[in-house]
Scaffold this motif. Structure first.
Motif, PDB file in Angstrom:
ATOM      1  N   UNK B 226       0.809  -1.226   0.000  1.00  0.00           N
ATOM      2  CA  UNK B 226       0.000   0.000   0.000  1.00  0.00           C
ATOM      3  C   UNK B 226       0.841   1.274   0.000  1.00  0.00           C
ATOM      4  N   UNK B 227       2.165   1.145  -0.174  1.00  0.00           N
ATOM      5  CA  UNK B 227       2.996   2.360  -0.137  1.00  0.00           C
ATOM      6  C   UNK B 227       2.455   3.428  -1.084  1.00  0.00           C
ATOM      7  N   UNK B 228       2.054   3.012  -2.291  1.00  0.00           N
ATOM      8  CA  UNK B 228       1.598   3.983  -3.287  1.00  0.00           C
ATOM      9  C   UNK B 228       0.239   4.604  -2.934  1.00  0.00           C
ATOM     10  N   UNK B 229      -0.440   4.061  -1.911  1.00  0.00           N
ATOM     11  CA  UNK B 229      -1.684   4.696  -1.446  1.00  0.00           C
ATOM     12  C   UNK B 229      -1.384   5.921  -0.581  1.00  0.00           C
ATOM     13  N   UNK B 230      -0.115   6.199  -0.322  1.00  0.00           N
ATOM     14  CA  UNK B 230       0.250   7.450   0.346  1.00  0.00           C
ATOM     15  C   UNK B 230       0.657   8.513  -0.672  1.00  0.00           C
ATOM     16  N   UNK B 231       0.401   8.256  -1.952  1.00  0.00           N
ATOM     17  CA  UNK B 231       0.752   9.220  -3.001  1.00  0.00           C
ATOM     18  C   UNK B 231      -0.220  10.401  -3.000  1.00  0.00           C
TER      19      UNK B 231
END
Lengths: 296, 296
Positions: B226-231
Motif C-alpha cells: 500500500x505504499x503507493x496509497x500514500x501518493x
C-alpha cells in the motif's frame, strides 16, 4: 525477572521463520541446544553451517523426543503429519508451539493428532516475514518490534502460555492474544488477501503478449506493490487453502469496492476519486505514524 | 560529446518531480539559472531555501518569457491553462517539455493552447516517484537508472528531441521513445492501475468498524503493498481521470482474473493455486533480476 531458560529447542522446518526464531533465542541466550529437522538436506547443512541450529535430527520424532520446546515451522499442509509424528515421543513437560499463519486449521490438526496432549500445544503466529525463504535468509532481528499473536486453548496451562509469551518477548516481539477465528479473519484481510492480489496482478501481466514491454516500464511503485508476489508459493498455497473462507469473503468485498471505483472512473468523477484517494492516504499515513511510535 | 548547456530553465510546479529534475540538472552542471513558479508560497520558499530553484517567478508567463527550457510539472488538470499562459511569451527557440504521467491528454491540451507553436513541445514522462511530495522531497538522484519515456510529435525538430533526451540523460535516466497511445496503455497497466488498487484496499479497510484492529495487525507486506496509497491524491485524481479508459480496461481484465482465482480458492484447489503463485513469483524474480542488471 528471572532469566528465561527454555532448555533444548527443536525447530521443525528451518526456513526463514523457524531459523530466525532459533537465532533470536540464541542471541537472547534464552535456550540451550537447538536441534533442527527439515526436508531439504542442503538447507539443513546451511542451517548448521550458519549456526542457526546446533544439530540435525533425522526426523521430527527424534527432534521432539528430548526437547523442552518444539516449534513447528513447516508449510501448513505438513502440520497434521508433524503433530502425529511428535505426539508419542513428546515429553510430559514439553511445550509445542508453531508459527502457522492461520490458527483454526493448525488447532484442528493438533487436536486430531495430539489427543489428550493438546494441552501442551500453544498456538502462535509471528507477523513477520520477507519474500526470501530458507535458513540462509534467517536473521536474529526479524521479530524485533513485530507483533506475535497467541491464540491459547482452553486446555493450556497459564504457565505454558507465559513461557511461549516470554520466548517471543526475548526475540523483541510484542505479544498479543486473540481468538483463533478473529485471528484468521483479521490476518485473512490484511495479510493473506493482499498476497493473492499481488500474485494475481503479476500473473495477469506475465501471461500477456506484451509482458516484456509491461515489465520493462514498471517502476518502483509496481516493485513494492508486488514484493509479496515473490513469496514462497507452497507456503502461500497452504495458507490460502486453509483460510480460503476468509479470503473469498475479502475478495467479494473488494470486488464490490472496485466496482464502485470503476463507476467513478467511468463517470470521470474527479472530486469523488480525489476524496477516496485522500481518505485512503490519510488512513495509511496515520497507521505508518502509529507504527513508528510503537517501534520507538 | 560537447557539453550540454540548456541555458535558463523554468520549472512550473516545483514538487517532487519538477524539483528533482532541477536539482539533477544543476548537479550535472547542464543548465544556467533555474526559475520556479508554483501555487503554494510556502513550498516555493522551501524550494528557494533548499537551492532547488534560484528565483521565484510571479506566474508561468513570466517564468517562460526568458527561459530556453520550460518544464511543466504541475498536476495534469492544470496543463491546458499552463500551456495557454506560456504560449504567447514563449521565445522562438525555447523548448517546452513536461513530466505528465499520461501523454495523450497532455498532447491534446498542448495542441489546443499552443497552436502552431506545438512543434516546440516535446512530451516526456519520467518513470520515477515516491509517496512523498513537494520541493522538500526533491533529490538530485531520483532519476538515476530510471526510465524516461519521450513521445515525440511529428512536428518536433530532431534537435529539440535530442536536447530533451540529453537533458534527461544528464540526470542519469535511460530514455526510451514510444507512441503516446502505447505509453498510456502500458503505464495505465503497470503504474496507474496499481495505484487505484492500493487506494481502494486501504479505503476498504479504513471504512470498516474494526479498522483499528485490521491496521493493528497489518505487517510489512501490507505496508509495501500500500505504499503507493500514500501518493498525492490530486495528482492521481488527474491521472485517473485523463487515463480512465486504460484503467477501466485493466480493472475489467483484473476482475476476470480475480474471479478465476476465486474459483480456485472456493474449490480448495491447492495445486492450481501453487502453480499460479509460482508462475507469478518466477516472472517477478526474473524482472527484478533484469532491473538489477540494467542498473549495474
Amino acid at each position: 525477572m528471572s532469566r528465561l531458560d527454555l532448555g533444548r529447542v527443536a525447530v521443525i522446518g528451518v526456513g526463514l521463520i523457524g531459523g530466525s526464531f532459533a537465532l533470536a533465542l540464541k542471541a537472547a541466550k534464552a535456550c540451550g541446544e537447538v536441534v533442527g529437522v527439515g526436508r531439504d538436506p542442503r538447507n539443513m547443512r546451511t542451517a548448521l553451517e550458519l549456526g542457526v541450529i546446533d544439530r540435525i535430527a533425522k526426523d521430527p520424532a527424534e527432534a521432539a523426543s528430548d526437547a523442552q520446546l518444539i516449534v513447528i515451522a513447516t508449510p501448513m499442509a505438513q502440520f497434521e503429519a508433524t503433530f502425529a509424528a511428535i505426539a508419542s515421543p513428546l515429553a510430559r513437560n514439553a511445550i509445542i508451539t508453531d508459527v502457522g499463519s492461520t490458527k483454526r486449521d493448525a488447532i484442528r490438526a493438533a487436536r486430531k493428532a495430539l489427543g489428550a496432549k493438546i494441552s501442551q500445544y500453544v498456538p502462535a503466529h509471528p507477523i513477520a516475514g520477507a519474500e526470501r525463504s530458507g535458513a540462509a535468509a534467517a536473521n536474529a532481528n526479524l521479530f524485533r518490534d513485530r507483533r506475535v499473536v497467541l491464540t491459547p486453548l482452553a486446555e493450556n496451562s497459564a504457565s505454558d502460555v507465559d513461557i511461549v509469551t516470554a520466548a517471543w518477548q526475548s526475540c523483541g516481539a510484542r505479544v498479543a492474544r486473540m481468538q483463533p477465528e478473529a485471528h484468521d479473519a483479521v490476518l485473512g484481510a490484511v495479510s493473506h488477501f493482499p498476497h493473492v492480489l499481488a500474485y494475481a496482478l503479476v500473473h495477469e501481466f506475465a501471461m500477456r503478449d506484451n509482458a516484456a514491454e509491461l515489465f520493462g516500464f514498471a517502476g518502483g511503485g509496481f516493485k513494492d506493490f508486488t514484493r509479496i508476489a515473490s513469496s514462497h508459493p507452497e507456503m502461500w498455497r497452504d495458507i490460502c487453502v486453509v483460510n480460503r473462507e476468509a479470503i473469498v469473503a475479502e475478495l467479494d468485498r473488494y470486488a464490490a469496492k472496485l466496482d464502485s471505483v470503476r463507476s467513478l472512473l467511468a463517470a470521470g468523477d474527479g472530486p469523488a476519486l480525489e476524496r477516496l484517494f485522500a481518505e485512503a492516504k490519510s488512513a495509511r499515513d496515520q497507521w505508518i505514524g502509529a507504527k513508528r511510535t510503537d517501534a520507538a
